[in-house]
Structure formats: C-alpha cells, structure tokens
Design an enzyme around this catalytic site. Structure first.
Site, short mmCIF file in Angstrom:
data_model
loop_
_atom_site.label_atom_id
_atom_site.label_comp_id
_atom_site.label_asym_id
_atom_site.label_seq_id
_atom_site.Cartn_x
_atom_site.Cartn_y
_atom_site.Cartn_z
N HIS A 37 0.84 -1.21 0.00
CA HIS A 37 0.00 0.00 0.00
C HIS A 37 0.88 1.27 0.00
O HIS A 37 0.57 2.23 -0.70
CB HIS A 37 -0.88 0.06 1.26
N VAL A 176 5.19 -5.12 -4.96
CA VAL A 176 6.38 -4.99 -4.11
C VAL A 176 6.69 -6.39 -3.58
O VAL A 176 5.77 -7.18 -3.37
CB VAL A 176 6.03 -4.06 -2.92
#
Ligand code: PAF
Length: 286
Positions: A37, A176
C-alpha cells in the site's frame, strides 16, 4: 490530515480541494496497510496534489465462509503511516454509512471474472466493483491507483471504468516483494514464521514459469505442471488455482503467443495467498 467517517464530510473536503484546483488521487484500501500500500500511496502523493486513502473492509466482497470477521486491522497505525506519507484525507466509513439499507444495485463485470479468483469466489468481484464505484461516486477522484498484485481486480476495475464511461483514470503500481519474493498482503498477518517461509513457494513457482518461457516453452500445461510440483513440495500448501490467461480478458490459453498473466492462489495454513506475473512470449529466433 483530515480523517472523515461520513460521506458528507468527505465530499466537503474534496470539493474544497477541487475549488483550489487540486488533482484528486484515490488509493482504495481495506486497511492493515503494508509496504505494498505504501508504494501505491507514495505514487499517488507524487502525482496528485490531494491524496485520499479510503479504509473500509467491504463486507460485500466476502463470502459467508471467508475471513470478514477476523480481517486484520490497525486503524491507529494506518493513520500514522498515512500522515507520515503526506496523505491529505482518510475516508474511513462504517458499513452502515456505506450500506445504509439493503443494497439492491450491483455492478457485475462479465467474462473477466469467470476464471482465476472468480471460480472459487463467485460474488467477490461484484462486491469489489460495487464498492469501488461507490467510492468513485463519493470522492470523484481524477486518478485512482490499484496494485498489480491483485491483477484480476485491476483488469475488472479497468473494464468497469471503460464500459461505464467513469470519469477517472485508473493507474497501477508494480507488486512490491519482500526478501525471498513474498508479496506483502494484509493476510500475511495470519501466517506463523514457518508458513511465511513456505509462502515463498508462490514466487518460486512464478520465477520457474518465467524461466521456462524465456527458455522457449510455450505450452501452458507444461508450465502449470512445473509450477504445481514446486507448490506441492510444501506440506501445508493447497492449490486453489494455477492459471495462464491472456492479459486482456483473462481467458485460459494453451500456447503462449502473446503477453500472458501467470497467476496462482494457494492456501498456506490459514491464509489464501495470491500472486502473478506478466510474461511476454519467447523471442522468435530466425
Ligand atoms: O484491494 C482491496 O483492498 C479491495 O478489494 C478494494 C479495492 C479496496 C475494494 O474493497
């Protein structure tokens, strides 16, 4: 940073930002914010002058036997992180604010939802599209960001926006990865250290698939089989799906002759983990 829990407060704050000619960016989340996030919020912050993060665990995207009741959350930590990242507004409504009455209006994106997570979570994307459309209507962002880790969600939302002429630009951020390749997920909180290290098998299987395509394998069954063997080496790993689909309508394909999405969902102990990569067909040698 404004923290708003009502639609009217949120609309007022966004209207003021718009009056000041600011570009409104939205990062929709269900909280329990992690590095995945944060990278999306950073992008939003860089590219928009008014960054909004929504935090709402949307009940309509969970099936009755799923983890709605125990979905991880830490609102104070999320607020601290958003403040540190320079977020302007957090919209964190209650379920009653979002669904004040029986919801009778739903958004269904067909076809793209037929495979992958759509098979074992049949109403999931209906819930996702409906809440995302509601957030778009409440906040009216110029740009909204989603992670490539939820590749099917991203494809479904892009299609909803295109088909319904929604005035918002959808942008995506790359997945990620932690050391070893595990993609951050709020559901990683369910894993103990052993399960966490077994969770690395998703990325190992994807890396093997990429290698095979680079080496010239184009038969998708052969690649899926090799991935399956890697996952099945882990004692408490249960495969929900391993699929290779075209990167547009997400339909299964037999031969890698165009860019494809290689995606998998695996249950490791209490957590259902998903991951994916996009792979180009092998370069043709003359
Ligand atoms: O990806 C998520 O966290 C959710 O599906 C979303 C987009 C915030 C909708 O509830």
């Amino acid at each position: 940073m404004i923290i708003a829990d009502t639609i009217s407060q949120t609309r007022k704050a966004v209207a003021q930002a718009r009056d000041e000619c600011k570009t409104i960016g939205l990062v929709p989340t269900m909280g329990a914010l992690h590095e995945g996030h944060f990278s999306i919020i950073r992008r939003c912050r860089e590219e928009c002058s008014f960054a909004v993060v929504s935090i709402f665990v949307n009940p309509t995207q969970f099936a009755p036997d799923e983890d709605l009741d125990k979905y991880p959350g830490n609102f104070e930590a999320d607020c601290r992180a958003c403040r540190d990242l320079g977020v302007d507004l957090i919209f964190a409504p209650t379920a009653a604010e979002i669904y004040p009455r029986e919801n009778l209006t739903w958004i269904n994106v067909e076809k793209i939802t037929d495979h992958l997570c759509g098979t074992s979570r049949p109403d999931h994307f209906r819930g996702v599209c409906t809440i995302v459309a509601k957030l778009f209507n409440i906040i009216q962002p110029d740009i909204a960001w989603f992670g490539q880790k939820d590749a099917q969600q991203l494809a479904v939302i892009r299609r909803m926006v295109a088909d319904l002429n929604m005035p918002v630009e959808v942008r995506s951020c790359p997945t990620v990865r932690e050391t070893g390749g595990l993609a951050p997920s709020s559901r990683n909180n369910y894993l103990n250290p052993g399960q966490r290290s077994r969770g690395l098998c998703l990325n190992q299987a994807l890396s093997r698939a990429r290698e095979m395509v680079t080496d010239g394998t184009t038969d998708t069954n052969t690649i899926i089989e090799a991935m399956r063997l890697i996952i099945e080496k882990q004692p408490d790993a249960h495969i929900d799906y391993i699929s290779i689909v075209d990167n547009d309508l997400l339909q299964p394909i037999a031969e890698i002759d165009r860019p494809v999405l290689i995606a998998l969902a695996v249950r490791i102990g209490p957590a259902r983990l998903i991951d994916n990569i996009i792979v180009e067909p092998p370069a043709k040698t003359l």
